[in-house]
Every structure is written in structure tokens, then in C-alpha cells.
Design an enzyme around this catalytic site. Structure first.
Site, PDB file in Angstrom:
ATOM      1  N   PRO A  91      13.689  -9.392   6.447  1.00  0.00           N
ATOM      2  CA  PRO A  91      12.856  -9.921   5.364  1.00  0.00           C
ATOM      3  C   PRO A  91      12.112 -11.198   5.763  1.00  0.00           C
ATOM      4  O   PRO A  91      11.199 -11.625   5.064  1.00  0.00           O
ATOM      5  CB  PRO A  91      13.846 -10.185   4.220  1.00  0.00           C
ATOM      6  N   GLU A 118      24.491 -10.651   6.953  1.00  0.00           N
ATOM      7  CA  GLU A 118      23.666 -11.802   6.557  1.00  0.00           C
ATOM      8  C   GLU A 118      22.562 -12.062   7.577  1.00  0.00           C
ATOM      9  O   GLU A 118      21.812 -13.019   7.466  1.00  0.00           O
ATOM     10  CB  GLU A 118      24.525 -13.057   6.399  1.00  0.00           C
ATOM     11  N   ARG A 156       1.396   8.078  10.962  1.00  0.00           N
ATOM     12  CA  ARG A 156       0.188   8.541  10.270  1.00  0.00           C
ATOM     13  C   ARG A 156      -1.069   8.054  10.968  1.00  0.00           C
ATOM     14  O   ARG A 156      -2.119   8.676  10.859  1.00  0.00           O
ATOM     15  CB  ARG A 156       0.149   8.008   8.827  1.00  0.00           C
ATOM     16  N   ASP A 171      -7.174   7.758   3.744  1.00  0.00           N
ATOM     17  CA  ASP A 171      -6.043   7.198   3.000  1.00  0.00           C
ATOM     18  C   ASP A 171      -6.451   5.985   2.178  1.00  0.00           C
ATOM     19  O   ASP A 171      -7.370   5.275   2.558  1.00  0.00           O
ATOM     20  CB  ASP A 171      -4.958   6.702   3.974  1.00  0.00           C
TER      21      ASP A 171
END
Ligand code: 6GU
Length: 251
Positions: A91, A118, A156, A171
């Protein structure tokens, strides 16, 4: 494209990577996917991969010795020059996007490292990671789902996966806009009719209509994207019209 994934949970990839387009990508040789269990690189008789953090604070961290050894072993399985990017799924990474997918699709090989617990000892980053990617501003329990998102979106952008020639170019996000509405049979469903223009066969008119729909949808839902999109003068004029319509509605 060869993709190596280091994970504590290789089984998580089994179903998603063996259905639909990912299955097809593997069948056609477009995707050469290798899953590696980080635990296999532990020297410990209990196959331990994690430990408590120095300074306290709770939680567990992936050990640098295990993870760096795992990454270096996996990178050495191929002989790609230059060596592949080694991407930590976290993250704290840079935000994944259509543009990042296109960038990754240029590489013949990627190594994805799924973090867990963690996080990981900071020395893993210093010694073995070349890039860090996050798929959004929320926290997942591990990097596996994020890695699958990155693999799908990146493949893709590798030519040859999508049936229709250049389908990836149409797209959402490919031109900076969201896609507009699409319709198939029946022509009328519960009183809702397919727009007449789509039933005319006039391709120039259909293209113009689609572009306006995409523009309108982006205006309504993701105005932030319009700042980066490449627009013609006619399209800028349409945006001004949408703005006037909004203003009218507010009166
Ligand atoms: Cl790549 N990993 C984790 N654990 N959480 C995330 C993420 C990645 N991207 C967004 N949230």
C-alpha cells in the site's frame, strides 16, 4: 511475458489465473507464470519467514534474509538482460493505473513480491526491490490480490490477448476517458430502446455519438480525468455545453 510471483499463498492464484483471459494467455504462451512459495526459501527447520519487529509495536515482519534470498534465487532462474524489475506489492507503493500497466507491458519479464503481515524488513527494499506498486488507497491483508490485478491489467496491454484487433485501445482509460454506454439485442427491453443512431449503420455518426457519450460519462463521474485527456476543439465545446446544462439545472 514471463511473470514470477513470490508469495506465502501460491494457492490463492490457482482459480483466478486459470479462468477466462488469464487461462487463454497461458494457453497461447502470452503469459508464462511462475509461482514461488517464499517459505521454500527459509533455512529454518520450522520454515519460519517472519519475526517480531525491533523496537516493539506488535505484528510480524517478513525477514530480510529469507525474502532477499528468495528474490535473488528467483531472479537468477531467468537470464533476461537487463534483469527484470522486482516489484513489491505494498500500500506504500506508487499508484497503479492504465499508464503503469502499459509501462509494465513493455518488459519481457516481471518479478512480483507479495508482502504480508505488517510488512517486511526495510532492508528488503534496499537490497532487492526496484519498484513498489499499490492498487489503491486502502489496505489489503496481503499483496496477492493486488498482484493478480496488476497481472490482468498488464496482460491486457500486451498485444494479442484480446480477440478484436486493438480492443485494448478502446478500453476505458485508454484515451483518458471512461467508456460510454453499449447495447446489444433486443432493440427494446422493458420499454427502453437502443438509441436510434446505433441502428443506422452510419459509422461516422456512431463514432461521434460514442465519443460524446464517453465524454458525458467522464464529465458526470470522473471530472478529474478530463484535465489529462486529449480533447479536440469540438469536444471542449461539448464540455462547455455540459457545464451550461448543469448550471441551468441548478437555477
Ligand atoms: Cl499492493 N498490498 C496491500 N497489502 N494492500 C494494498 C495494496 C497492495 N494496494 C492497495 N492496498
Amino acid at each position: 511475458m514471463r511473470i514470477d510471483v513470490l508469495t506465502l499463498f501460491p494457492n490463492m492464484f490457482q482459480s483466478p489465473m486459470n479462468e477466462s483471459m488469464m487461462w487463454k494467455a497461458k494457453e497461447t504462451g502470452l503469459l508464462d507464470l511462475h509461482l514461488h512459495d517464499i517459505r521454500d526459501y527459509s533455512h529454518d527447520k520450522h520454515r519460519a519467514v517472519d519475526d517480531t519487529p525491533y523496537g516493539g509495536g506488535g505484528g510480524m515482519l517478513l525477514r530480510a534474509d529469507v525474502l532477499v534470498y528468495a528474490i535473488e534465487s528467483v531472479v537468477a532462474l531467468g537470464d533476461h538482460q537487463p534483469p527484470p524489475p522486482v516489484i513489491l506489492m505494498t500500500p506504500q507503493g506508487r499508484l497503479f493505473s492504465h499508464d503503469v500497466a502499459r509501462e509494465l507491458a513493455q518488459h519481457p519479464r516481471l518479478v512480483l513480491v507479495c508482502s504480508h503481515y505488517e510488512g517486511e524488513d526495510e532492508r528488503v527494499r534496499q537490497l532487492a526491490i526496484t519498484d513498489e506498486i499499490s492498487i489503491g488507497d486502502y489496505v489489503l491483508t496481503g499483496g496477492e490480490l493486488a498482484a493478480m490485478v496488476v497481472i490482468d491489467a498488464t496482460l491486457r496491454q500486451v498485444g494479442g490477448l484480446l480477440g478484436a484487433e486493438g480492443a485494448e485501445l478502446r478500453d476505458s482509460h485508454a484515451d483518458g476517458l471512461l467508456e460510454g454506454a453499449h447495447y446489444t439485442r433486443p432493440p427494446v427491453f422493458r420499454g427502453l430502446e437502443v438509441p436510434q443512431v446505433l441502428q443506422t449503420g452510419n459509422h461516422a455518426q456512431i463514432e461521434a455519438w460514442r465519443r460524446e457519450q464517453a465524454l458525458r460519462r467522464t464529465w458526470e463521474r470522473r471530472r478529474d480525468l478530463l484535465r489529462k485527456a486529449k480533447l479536440t476543439e469540438a469536444e471542449k465545446y461539448l464540455l462547455a455545453k455540459f457545464a451550461r446544462e448543469d448550471a441551468q439545472r441548478l437555477k
